[in-house]
Design an enzyme around this catalytic site. Structure first.
Site, short mmCIF file in Angstrom:
data_model
loop_
_atom_site.label_atom_id
_atom_site.label_comp_id
_atom_site.label_asym_id
_atom_site.label_seq_id
_atom_site.Cartn_x
_atom_site.Cartn_y
_atom_site.Cartn_z
CG ASP A 113 6.56 2.36 13.84
OD1 ASP A 113 7.61 1.95 14.38
OD2 ASP A 113 5.68 2.99 14.46
CG HIS A 324 8.29 1.75 17.84
ND1 HIS A 324 7.50 2.47 16.96
CD2 HIS A 324 8.36 2.51 18.97
CE1 HIS A 324 7.11 3.59 17.54
NE2 HIS A 324 7.63 3.65 18.76
CB SER A 495 5.47 5.54 20.12
OG SER A 495 6.50 6.27 19.50
#
Length: 571
Positions: A113, A324, A495
């Site tokens: 990520d 994220h 996600s």
């Protein structure tokens, strides 16, 4: 860089004329509804959530002081329809009703990520440590080619400690290749030329649309400033909704200015959200679509043509923007017993951090190296909450995924956030071997996003889907999880659905460590919660109703309780 100065792309030929400030000001009702605020991957970003303080007794030695904030019921993905009337994945029901053990070694989940805030309060004790490496001695103690890789590796960093933050999209890199080929006069085979021509049209359309949207928000910014200034000349200086609503005037320009600002607040909530959107689209033009932008050469300094090169990058797995990756990791592994924040899905788990996704499109080379690193260093599950529309080195990347699959590792991938039918328009990476048509990577799962309520809106409006290409759905709408700086925020996207499945898989492996990726995938898909006859909105055409079962292979939402209960009953 100024908003109207973007190198690399010939934007002047792509600009669209936009409505003048006077037109909007005179007709504030014409302002269109704003699109949700997303990142470059289409993940919908909400503002950070301030978790309410809650007085509790300490429950264990791992608990924290009483002043720590505790979430009430925000981590809805843990809830269940039977217990809570919420279409979560029944994780709390597992912990409340089934007897679990922590006698086995922790399950390692590799999170490929943007990086992870390894110091986050709710991830303490949940970050993988490489026991074969001596921290910060400048030596590759374990001989794996990566120096001081204590918590994983950063494949988009430099040896000098710098990082790639923004990067181009893959379509931009491919468009630049085509322009270089045209300039050189080199022969381009017909099939390749057709590919490039279609790609070029898509690229130009996307730049045109992004430019138009950027200009619209810049226009809003100018109008906001002008209308505030006008009202100030009449001694109206309170620009809040309450202050504006109190203005009672017969002067036309005052009324128009007031109504415009009220409309902006109705649409966006606050003026700063207009600024953030203007900046977002300006950055897309300045970085993502800029054919001359190349941070990689200056920072990473690897050989992009050597797909098997290793050792480049650095060991800073947090990087400059780990929002994220931190959010993804919290869903999987946030501490369930510390009375702060949220409850992650798996208790006995460690997150291996592999930074390979910038604010742009990930490079196939970095993903391949991250996958091989994960396998070689003991990961049982690889979470991949990323994707893109083009993959020029797919054949080479496929080999890394096959390496992982042969090692028994489960590969969990996000289906994408384009409301796209992946059966018709593929996303990358995917399970299909490019070099061997018809051959598929066996341990691969693609995950769509579902919402909290049963009904026609069960599939998220943004989720990709596909009867042949998407395996299962999982909670992915307004998911509260960890973000850097000991904060929490709600994000929406496949996600977020992907780490729900990775977390359930890790929870299962923590109880049954002998399972390999293929059988774990089989059980996940055969214990999902089905919705017979339920008609829902098809994401790409919401006016069309289809049965939920038509949107994925299983037609189900991942359910931890059913999965673990079946294992328990089989003992």
């Amino acid at each position: 860089m100024k908003l109207n100065q973007v190198k690399g792309v010939t934007l002047s030929a792509l600009f669209l004329s936009i409505c003048s400030a006077n037109t909007f000001a005179a007709n504030p009702t014409q302002l269109p509804q704003p699109e949700p605020m997303t990142n470059i991957k289409g993940v919908i970003i909400e503002e950070p959530v301030q978790l309410k303080q809650k007085t509790q007794k300490r429950r264990s030695k791992r608990s924290v002081p009483l002043r720590a904030p505790v979430v009430e019921a925000n981590d809805w993905y843990n809830l269940s329809p039977e217990e809570d009337n919420i279409e979560g994945s029944s994780v709390n029901k597992v912990y409340n009703q089934l007897s679990l053990t922590n006698k086995y070694k922790p399950v390692i989940v590799a999170v490929i990520d943007s990086g992870v805030d390894i110091k986050h309060e709710d991830l303490q004790g949940k970050i993988w440590e490489n026991s074969r490496e001596i921290p910060n001695n400048g030596i590759d103690d374990d001989g794996n080619g990566y120096v001081d890789d204590i918590h994983g590796w950063n494949f988009i960093g430099g040896k000098d400690g710098r990082h790639v933050n923004y990067d181009t999209l893959e379509i931009t890199r491919e468009y630049a290749k085509y322009q270089a080929l045209l300039a050189s006069g080199a022969y381009i085979p017909a099939k390749k030329k057709a590919y490039y021509e279609e790609l070029s049209k898509t690229f130009q359309d996307e730049v045109k649309e992004t430019t138009e949207t950027r200009d619209r928000y810049v226009n809003y910014q100018a109008q906001i400033k002008e209308n505030k200034a006008l009202l100030s000349t009449y001694n109206y200086n309170d620009f809040s909704k309450e202050g504006l609503s109190s203005i009672n005037s017969d002067i036309e320009e005052v009324v128009v200015a007031r109504d415009f600002l009220l409309k902006i607040l109705d649409l966006f909530g606050k003026y700063e959200k207009v600024d953030s959107r203007a900046e977002y689209y300006a950055n897309k033009l300045a970085y993502n679509y800029n054919t001359e932008f190349d941070p990689r050469t200056d920072i990473v300094k690897d050989n992009p043509n050597n797909f098997w090169e290793t050792g480049y990058g650095n060991n800073d797995v947090t990087g400059p923007d780990s929002d994220h990756g931190t959010h993804v990791s919290g869903i999987i592994a946030a501490d369930r017993h510390n009375d702060i924040g949220i409850k992650g899905i798996a208790e006995n788990v460690k997150i291996m951090v592999l930074r390979a996704v910038p604010n742009g499109d990930e490079r196939d080379k970095d993903i391949a190296n991250a996958v091989r690193y994960a396998v070689d260093n003991g990961a049982s599950i690889i979470n991949m909450s990323f994707g893109k529309s083009y993959s020029p080195n797919k054949a080479k990347l496929d080999l890394a995924f096959e390496y992982a699959s042969n090692a028994g590792v489960l590969l969990v991938h996000a289906a994408g956030n384009d409301s796209n039918n992946n059966d018709e328009k593929p996303r990358y990476p995917n399970r299909n071997f490019k070099s061997f048509p018809g051959y598929k990577i066996s341990n691969w799962l693609d995950v769509g996003a579902s919402s909290a309520n049963k009904g026609e809106d069960l599939p998220a409006s943004f989720t990709n889907f596909g009867k042949r290409t998407v395996d299962i759905f999982a909670p992915g709408v307004k998911i509260l999880s960890t973000i850097p700086g000991n904060q929490y925020a709600k994000y929406s996207g496949t996600s977020m659905a992907t780490p729900v499945v990775s977390g359930i898989a890790a929870l299962t492996l923590s109880q049954y460590p002998y399972l390999d990726g293929y059988y774990l995938k089989y059980m996940l898909l055969n214990t999902g919660r089905e919705y017979p006859g339920l008609e829902v909105k098809q994401p790409d055409t919401p006016e069309t109703k289809v049965e939920f079962s038509e949107l994925s292979k299983t037609g189900s939402v991942a359910d931890a309780y059913t999965l673990l209960r079946n294992f328990k009953q089989g003992q």
